[in-house]
Design an enzyme around this catalytic site. Structure first.
Site, PDB file in Angstrom:
ATOM      1  N   CYS A  10       0.859  -1.186   0.000  1.00 37.18           N
ATOM      2  CA  CYS A  10       0.000   0.000   0.000  1.00 37.18           C
ATOM      3  C   CYS A  10       0.893   1.234   0.000  1.00 37.18           C
ATOM      4  O   CYS A  10       2.048   1.158  -0.433  1.00 37.18           O
ATOM      5  CB  CYS A  10      -1.000  -0.024   1.152  1.00 37.18           C
ATOM      6  SG  CYS A  10      -0.273   0.035   2.812  1.00 37.18           S
ATOM      7  N   ARG A  16      -3.670  -0.520   5.326  1.00 37.81           N
ATOM      8  CA  ARG A  16      -4.245  -1.591   4.507  1.00 37.81           C
ATOM      9  C   ARG A  16      -3.362  -2.820   4.375  1.00 37.81           C
ATOM     10  O   ARG A  16      -3.816  -3.950   4.653  1.00 37.81           O
ATOM     11  CB  ARG A  16      -4.583  -1.052   3.098  1.00 37.81           C
ATOM     12  CG  ARG A  16      -5.708  -0.035   3.104  1.00 37.81           C
ATOM     13  CD  ARG A  16      -5.762   0.716   1.789  1.00 37.81           C
ATOM     14  NE  ARG A  16      -4.573   1.563   1.618  1.00 37.81           N
ATOM     15  CZ  ARG A  16      -4.298   2.259   0.533  1.00 37.81           C
ATOM     16  NH1 ARG A  16      -5.108   2.194  -0.518  1.00 37.81           N
ATOM     17  NH2 ARG A  16      -3.223   3.021   0.476  1.00 37.81           N
ATOM     18  N   ASP A 126      -8.429   3.670   0.861  1.00 32.28           N
ATOM     19  CA  ASP A 126      -7.507   4.049   1.929  1.00 32.28           C
ATOM     20  C   ASP A 126      -8.312   4.595   3.114  1.00 32.28           C
ATOM     21  O   ASP A 126      -8.981   5.616   2.976  1.00 32.28           O
ATOM     22  CB  ASP A 126      -6.573   5.127   1.368  1.00 32.28           C
ATOM     23  CG  ASP A 126      -5.513   5.542   2.351  1.00 32.28           C
ATOM     24  OD1 ASP A 126      -5.596   5.129   3.524  1.00 32.28           O
ATOM     25  OD2 ASP A 126      -4.609   6.282   1.946  1.00 32.28           O
TER      26      ASP A 126
HETATM   27  P1  4NP Z   1      -1.958   2.870   4.016  1.00 26.62           P
HETATM   28  O1  4NP Z   1      -2.619   4.237   4.533  1.00 26.62           O
HETATM   29  O2  4NP Z   1      -1.337   3.174   2.654  1.00 26.62           O
HETATM   30  O3  4NP Z   1      -3.111   1.946   3.924  1.00 26.62           O
HETATM   31  O4  4NP Z   1      -0.927   2.468   5.041  1.00 26.62           O
HETATM   32  C1  4NP Z   1      -1.919   5.460   4.572  1.00 26.62           C
HETATM   33  C2  4NP Z   1      -1.061   5.724   5.596  1.00 26.62           C
HETATM   34  C3  4NP Z   1      -0.390   6.912   5.647  1.00 26.62           C
HETATM   35  C4  4NP Z   1      -0.575   7.848   4.653  1.00 26.62           C
HETATM   36  C5  4NP Z   1      -1.444   7.577   3.621  1.00 26.62           C
HETATM   37  C6  4NP Z   1      -2.110   6.368   3.575  1.00 26.62           C
HETATM   38  N1  4NP Z   1       0.107   9.087   4.699  1.00 26.62           N
HETATM   39  O5  4NP Z   1      -0.165   9.955   3.834  1.00 26.62           O
HETATM   40  O6  4NP Z   1       0.963   9.298   5.563  1.00 26.62           O
END
Ligand code: 4NP
Length: 158
Positions: A10, A16, A126
């Site tokens: 991800c 995720r 997300d």
């Molecule tokens: P992930 O969610 O990709 O599912 O781990 C996110 C976690 C952090 C960020 C974006 C999505 N961020 O912009 O820091």
């Protein structure tokens, strides 16, 4: 293609993909399938951190333990270490394919929910910017995706 090692990818590796990794590890063990799983993020901002506390709580409520997770960033070597690299959304998939050194490596990337044959959406939303309901919904979607993944892995691995 025999699939023995799967990497879930991800953006931040704190919501995720750690969730899908934990759900997959548990359900694969229950199914008696010898497939190793791990996860990473295309971005490195959260490297070394644990999973998002909201994700940890929602996962725990459904019986999945994310407490040991530590985020890490995707690396070129992941294409050598994993047979199949499954992205949560199209942005993640684009980043994965940018890093692929050969067409053969790029062919071993796919969208997680699409490869798993899960009913739409094929992108895993997300939950990071959303509310707690989003995190609970993520757990349900991860379970559906992993159920499909296991069926496909049974076919792939014979
Ligand atoms: P992930 O969610 O990709 O599912 O781990 C996110 C976690 C952090 C960020 C974006 C999505 N961020 O912009 O820091």
């Amino acid at each position: 293609m025999s699939v023995r090692r799967v990497l879930f990818v991800c953006l931040g590796n704190i919501c995720r993909s750690p969730l899908v990794e934990a759900v997959a590890r548990k359900r694969l063990a229950e199914a008696g399938l010898d497939v190793a799983v791990a996860s990473c993020g295309t971005g490195g901002w959260h490297a070394g951190e644990g999973a998002d506390p909201r994700m940890v709580a929602a996962a725990r409520a459904a019986g999945h333990d994310l407490s040991q997770h530590r985020a890490r960033q995707l690396h070129e070597r992941d294409f050598e270490d994993y047979d199949l690299l499954l992205a949560m959304d199209r942005d993640n998939l684009r980043e994965l394919r940018k890093l692929a050194a050969t067409p053969e490596q790029a062919e071993r990337t796919a969208l997680f929910l699409e490869w798993s044959g899960t009913a739409p959406p094929v992108e895993f939303p997300d939950p990071w910017h959303g509310d707690t309901a989003g995190f609970a919904a993520s757990v349900k979607l991860a379970e559906r995706g992993v159920a499909g993944l296991i069926e496909r892995l049974r076919d792939a691995n014979g």
